[in-house]
Design an enzyme around this catalytic site. Structure first.
Site, PDB file in Angstrom:
ATOM      1  N   CYS A 199      59.189  75.790  24.462  1.00 12.52           N
ATOM      2  CA  CYS A 199      59.516  76.361  23.033  1.00 12.52           C
ATOM      3  C   CYS A 199      59.545  75.131  21.964  1.00 12.52           C
ATOM      4  O   CYS A 199      60.342  74.457  22.059  1.00 12.52           O
ATOM      5  CB  CYS A 199      60.919  77.083  23.246  1.00 12.52           C
ATOM      6  SG  CYS A 199      61.264  77.994  21.603  1.00 12.52           S
ATOM      7  N   LEU A 200      58.577  75.186  21.520  1.00  8.39           N
ATOM      8  CA  LEU A 200      58.091  74.160  20.325  1.00  8.39           C
ATOM      9  C   LEU A 200      57.214  74.592  19.249  1.00  8.39           C
ATOM     10  O   LEU A 200      56.141  75.168  19.427  1.00  8.39           O
ATOM     11  CB  LEU A 200      57.205  72.931  21.107  1.00  8.39           C
ATOM     12  CG  LEU A 200      57.228  71.594  20.234  1.00  8.39           C
ATOM     13  CD1 LEU A 200      58.710  71.042  19.864  1.00  8.39           C
ATOM     14  CD2 LEU A 200      56.482  70.542  20.936  1.00  8.39           C
TER      15      LEU A 200
END
Lengths: 195, 598
Positions: free
Chosen positions: A89-90
Site C-alpha cells: 500500500c503505497l
C-alpha cells in the site's frame, strides 16, 4: 507497449550504483523485460535489518505513464504490506505515480516504507492492530519473519553451488542461475527445474 | 405552458375590473410579454437554459470574469474554476482571504513567467527525463511550471490521463509537481495523433461546467433534451426547461412544493409500495385454511367461516368444525387471547386510515388537475364562441387567467396533502414537536388548507359552466366571480405557504426542510442565456461580437500568447452559435406570440 528502451536504461543505471544503494533490478524470466525482480536490503535500525527482500515487478503496457505493479515476493510482517499476498500500500504506486519516477526510485520508496510504517492506512489490518496495540510483539514478529524468510541462508555461495550440483544440475548453469536470482538457493532451484 | 395563456391575453381595460387595492402587483405580468419577462428577471430566483450551443458561452462568461479579475490566461481561469467548482463568488472569497499565490498553488496554477534567457538552438539536443532519450530541442515542450519533457512523452501521458477520465485535472509529469497542464498544449499535442481523443478532452472540459457546478444541473427529461438548467441564486426552486419539463431543481423529480424533497421522496415510495394496505391485510385478515383467500372478521365470535364454507378459528387460523358456543368451539382449544396482537392491529388500522385520508385527497386533486387539463380545450372553444358572438364584450382574458389560477392552486393543494401527512405524522418530526403542539399546528394549517380548497372548488365550478350560452349579464356575473376567486385563491395559496414556511417548517430546530417558494405565476420558465436572446436576426454575428467584445479580445490575447488553436476552435463553433441563436430565441416564446413577428 512498454517503453523497453527506457527500462533497459533504467536497469543499467540502477545496477551501476548497486554498491551504494543496495538495490538491484534484474529480468525475471526470459528476454521479456515486462517481468522484473527487484531486491532491497532491509533498512538499518529496523526489524528488517539484515534481510534481503525480493519484489516481484510487472510493468503494465502503459509504463512509464502508468505505475509499475509491485508485490513482495518475500514474506514480510509490516502494516502496509499484506502478510498473505505481499501487496504493497503505497501512494506512488497508485494515484501519485509520476512518469518521472523510475523503478529504482519506486524501490527506494518501498524501502523507506519499511522504515516508516503508516499503521493508520493499513494494508494488513492484523499487523496494523498489533503495531498499534503491542509494539514489542510486533517488532518480535517482524524480526522473526525477517530471519525466517529474508535472510540469504547462512551457507556460502560455494556450498549452495555444491548442493545444487549434487542434485544433478551442471555447475556452469548453477552458477549463472544463482547469480541471476541474487544468490537465493530456493529461487535458483525453482528456475533450474523450470528450464 | 401555462404562461401561454397569460401572454396571449393582452388587454387595456383590465385595470377597471381588478380590485386595484389588493394583489395589484401579482397582476402586472398578465398584461403582456414584456412585463412578464421583466418579472422573471427581477423578482423570482431566475433560471437559465443552457443548450449544447450556449454551454460554451455560459462557461465563457464565468471564465471571463475570472480572467479579468485576476488577469490570468484562459486555461488558468478554467483550472481555478474547476478547482472551486465554478463558484465564482467562492473563488473571489478565497482570493481576498488567502491571496493570489496561495490560491493558485492550491488549485495547481503556476504563473511564474519563465523568461528563457537563451532559448536553445533548434538543432541542439536535450535529454528527456521520461524516455531517457536525447531529443531535438524543437521536439520538447515546457509547461508553465517550468518542467520540460519531449512531446512524445507528454502525448502519451495525456492520452493515459484522458482515458482514465481525468481530463479536468491533468497534472505535470514531474514527481510532486502539482501544476495542471495547459489545455491548449494538451489539445495541440493529442490532436496530432488522436484527434478523436482531443475532441473527447474538449467535451470533458466543457461539461465540467455542468458536472462540477452545484448551480447547474442536467434537465432530467427522458429522452434527454440535451439541456441543462442554471439557477441564479437559490437551489431550492422549481424550474421549467425549454423542453417543457417542469421539475424540482434540488431533487430533480417532479415539482412537488410545498412538500420538501425528503417528504416527497418518502411519499412516492410509500405510494409505490402501498405498504399500508399490505400491513392492514396482514394484520386484519387471516388466510382461509382451505381456499387461502384473506378473510376479515366482521364481528361476532372467534369462529369464522369463509365464503367457501370452511369454518376456522380466528385465533389460531386452524380449521374447525361448525359446532360452537360464544366462548368455545367444539373440540378446539388454542389458548388465550393475545393483547399485543390487538394493539398492533389497531395501530396498523389507524395508520392505514390516516394514510388513506391523505392519499385520497392528494389523488383527488391530482385527478381533478388531469381532468381540468381537458377544460383547457373546452374553454378555448367557449372563448371562440363568445368571440364569434356580436357583443360588446371583447376581452376574455379573465377566463384563461382564471383557468391558470385554478391549475396552480390545484397543484399547491394536491401537494399540500402529502406535506401534511409527514408534517403531522410520527415519521419525521416526532422529536421536534409535542403531540399538543403538533395538534395546534395541524388545526392552524388545516384551516388555511380547507379555505383554499373550498375556493378552488368554487372557481372550478364557475369555469365549468357553459357560459358561452349565457346572456351578457350572466357572463358579467361569472366574470366578476372568476376574477374574485382567482385573486382569493392566489392570496390563500400565498398564506398557506407562509404558514408552512414560517409557522411549521420554520419553527423546527433539528431538521431543515426547505421548500421551493410559492410562485404566483406558476413555475418560472428558464430563459435562454441572454447573449443569444438579445441577438437580432440581421447581422447576428456582428451583434454577438459586440456584446461579447471583452470576451473576444481576451480570446485574442490568449491565442496570441501561445494557444493558437484556441481561436480556430472558436471560429469553428461561432457560426453554429450564431445561426441557432434565432431559433433558440423562439423556444422562449409561446408560438402564438412569436408567429406574427417572423
Amino acid at each position: 507497449m512498454v517503453d523497453f528502451a527506457r527500462v533497459q536504461k533504467e536497469l543499467q543505471e540502477c545496477n551501476r550504483d548497486f554498491e551504494v544503494s543496495g538495490i538491484r533490478v534484474v529480468p525475471n524470466g526470459e528476454a521479456n523485460l515486462a517481468h522484473l525482480l527487484g531486491t532491497i536490503p532491509g533498512p538499518l535500525g529496523t526489524p528488517y535489518e539484515g534481510g534481503t527482500f525480493k519484489i516481484d515487478i510487472t510493468l503494465p503496457d502503459g509504463y512509464p505513464f502508468e505505475p509499475p505493479k509491485m508485490r513482495f515476493a518475500t514474506k514480510v510482517w509490516h502494516p502496509n504490506i499484506s502478510s498473505q499476498s505481499g501487496a504493497i500500500c503505497l501512494d506512488i504506486l497508485k494515484d501519485q505515480w509520476s512518469p518521472a519516477l523510475t523503478l529504482k526510485t519506486a524501490l527506494l520508496s518501498v524501502q523507506a516504507l519499511l522504515s516508516a510504517p503508516e499503521p493508520d492506512d493499513p494494508q494488513d489490518a492484523v499487523v496494523a492492530q498489533q503495531y498499534l496495540r503491542d509494539y514489542q510483539t510486533f517488532v518480535g514478529t517482524a524480526r522473526y519473519w525477517t530471519e525466517a524468510f529474508a535472510m540469504i541462508s547462512s551457507l556460502g555461495v560455494e556450498e549452495k553451488v555444491q548442493k545444487l550440483v549434487e542434485m544433478g544440475f551442471p555447475e556452469a548453469l548453477v552458477r549463472s542461475t544463482l547469480e541471476s536470482v541474487g544468490g537465493d538457493e530456493n529461487l535458483a532451484l525453482e528456475k533450474l527445474c523450470s528450464t | 405552458m401555462e404562461d401561454d395563456y397569460y401572454l396571449s391575453g393582452g388587454s387595456e381595460e383590465e385595470d377597471d375590473y381588478y380590485p386595484s387595492d389588493r394583489e395589484a402587483e401579482s397582476l402586472d405580468g398578465l398584461e403582456n410579454e414584456e412585463s412578464d419577462a421583466q418579472w422573471a428577471t427581477s423578482k423570482a430566483p431566475s433560471s437559465k437554459v443552457i443548450t449544447k450551443e450556449s454551454l460554451l458561452a455560459a462557461q465563457r462568461e464565468d471564465l471571463r470574469r475570472v480572467m479579468e479579475l485576476l488577469s490570468v490566461r484562459e486555461h488558468h481561469a478554467r483550472t481555478l474554476l474547476i478547482h472551486y467548482r465554478w463558484d465564482v463568488e467562492k473563488l473571489i472569497a478565497v482570493y481576498v482571504e488567502k491571496g493570489k499565490s496561495c490560491m493558485f498553488s492550491e488549485a495547481g496554477v503556476s504563473v511564474i513567467e519563465l523568461v528563457d534567457l537563451d532559448p536553445p538552438e533548434s538543432s541542439s539536443t536535450l535529454m528527456c527525463n521520461i524516455c531517457m532519450d536525447d531529443v531535438l530541442a524543437k521536439d520538447v515542450t515546457k509547461m508553465d511550471c517550468g518542467h520540460c519533457f519531449c512531446n512524445n512523452c507528454w502525448t502519451e501521458h495525456f492520452v493515459v490521463k484522458i482515458n482514465e477520465g481525468q481530463s479536468k485535472r491533468i497534472r505535470c509529469m514531474a514527481h510532486k509537481c502539482n501544476a495542471i497542464c495547459d489545455e491548449g498544449i494538451i489539445r495541440k499535442l493529442v490532436s496530432v495523433r488522436h484527434p478523436d481523443l482531443a475532441e473527447k478532452f474538449d467535451r470533458f472540459l466543457l461539461e465540467s461546467y455542468i458536472e462540477d457546478n452545484k448551480m447547474v444541473k442536467w434537465c432530467p427529461s427522458i429522452p434527454h433534451c440535451g439541456n441543462a438548467i442554471r439557477v441564479e441564486n437559490d437551489e431550492f426552486c422549481e424550474v421549467e426547461c425549454s423542453c417543457g419539463l417542469q421539475f424540482c431543481f434540488s431533487c430533480l423529480s417532479e415539482a412537488h412544493s410545498p412538500c420538501s424533497c425528503l417528504m416527497w421522496e418518502l411519499w412516492t415510495k410509500k405510494c409505490r409500495d402501498e405498504s399500508e394496505t399490505v400491513n392492514w391485510i396482514t394484520v386484519h385478515t387471516k388466510p382461509c385454511p382451505k381456499c387461502h383467500k384473506p378473510v376479515e372478521k366482521n364481528g361476532g365470535c372467534n369462529l369464522v367461516s369463509c365464503i367457501c364454507g370452511q369454518a376456522f378459528c380466528w385465533l389460531c387460523g386452524g380449521a374447525t368444525g361448525r359446532d360452537h358456543t360464544w366462548s368455545h368451539i367444539a373440540n378446539h382449544s388454542c389458548g388465550r387471547y393475545k393483547e399485543d396482537g390487538e394493539k398492533k392491529a389497531e395501530r396498523a388500522k389507524r395508520d392505514l386510515y390516516r394514510y388513506m385520508h391523505y392519499h385520497n385527497r392528494y389523488k383527488a386533486h391530482t385527478d381533478s388537475f388531469k381532468q381540468e387539463s381537458r377544460l383547457r380545450e373546452t374553454i378555448k372553444e367557449k372563448v371562440s364562441h363568445l368571440e364569434a358572438r356580436d357583443s360588446k364584450l371583447r376581452d376574455f382574458s379573465w377566463i384563461t387567467n382564471g383557468l391558470c389560477r385554478l391549475f396552480r392552486s390545484r397543484r399547491a393543494l394536491s401537494y399540500s396533502y402529502p406535506f401534511a401527512f409527514y408534517m403531522f405524522g410520527e415519521d419525521l418530526f416526532k422529536d421536534e414537536m409535542t403531540k399538543k403542539e403538533s395538534e395546534i399546528k395541524q388545526h392552524l394549517f388545516e384551516d388555511q388548507q380547507q379555505q383554499l380548497e373550498s375556493n378552488v372548488e368554487k372557481l372550478s365550478k364557475f369555469l365549468e359552466e357553459p357560459f358561452d350560452e349565457y346572456s351578457e349579464e350572466q357572463i358579467m356575473q361569472i366574470r366578476m366571480q372568476v376574477i374574485n376567486l382567482s385573486v382569493i385563491t392566489d392570496s390563500l395559496c400565498k398564506k398557506m405557504y407562509e404558514c408552512i414556511e414560517n409557522d411549521l417548517l420554520g419553527s423546527l430546530q433539528y431538521t431543515i426542510h426547505i421548500i421551493a417558494p410559492y410562485q404566483s405565476k406558476g413555475i418560472a420558465k428558464a430563459e435562454e442565456l441572454t447573449w443569444s436572446a438579445q441577438a437580432n436576426s440581421n447581422n447576428k454575428c456582428q451583434k454577438i461580437s459586440n456584446q461579447a467584445t471583452g470576451d473576444l479580445i481576451e480570446i485574442g490575447k490568449a491565442s496570441a500568447s501561445g494557444t493558437s488553436d484556441e481561436s480556430t476552435q472558436l471560429s469553428r463553433k461561432r457560426p453554429r452559435k450564431g445561426s441557432s441563436a434565432g431559433s433558440m430565441f423562439d423556444l422562449n416564446l409561446p408560438a402564438e406570440v412569436h408567429q406574427p413577428n417572423t
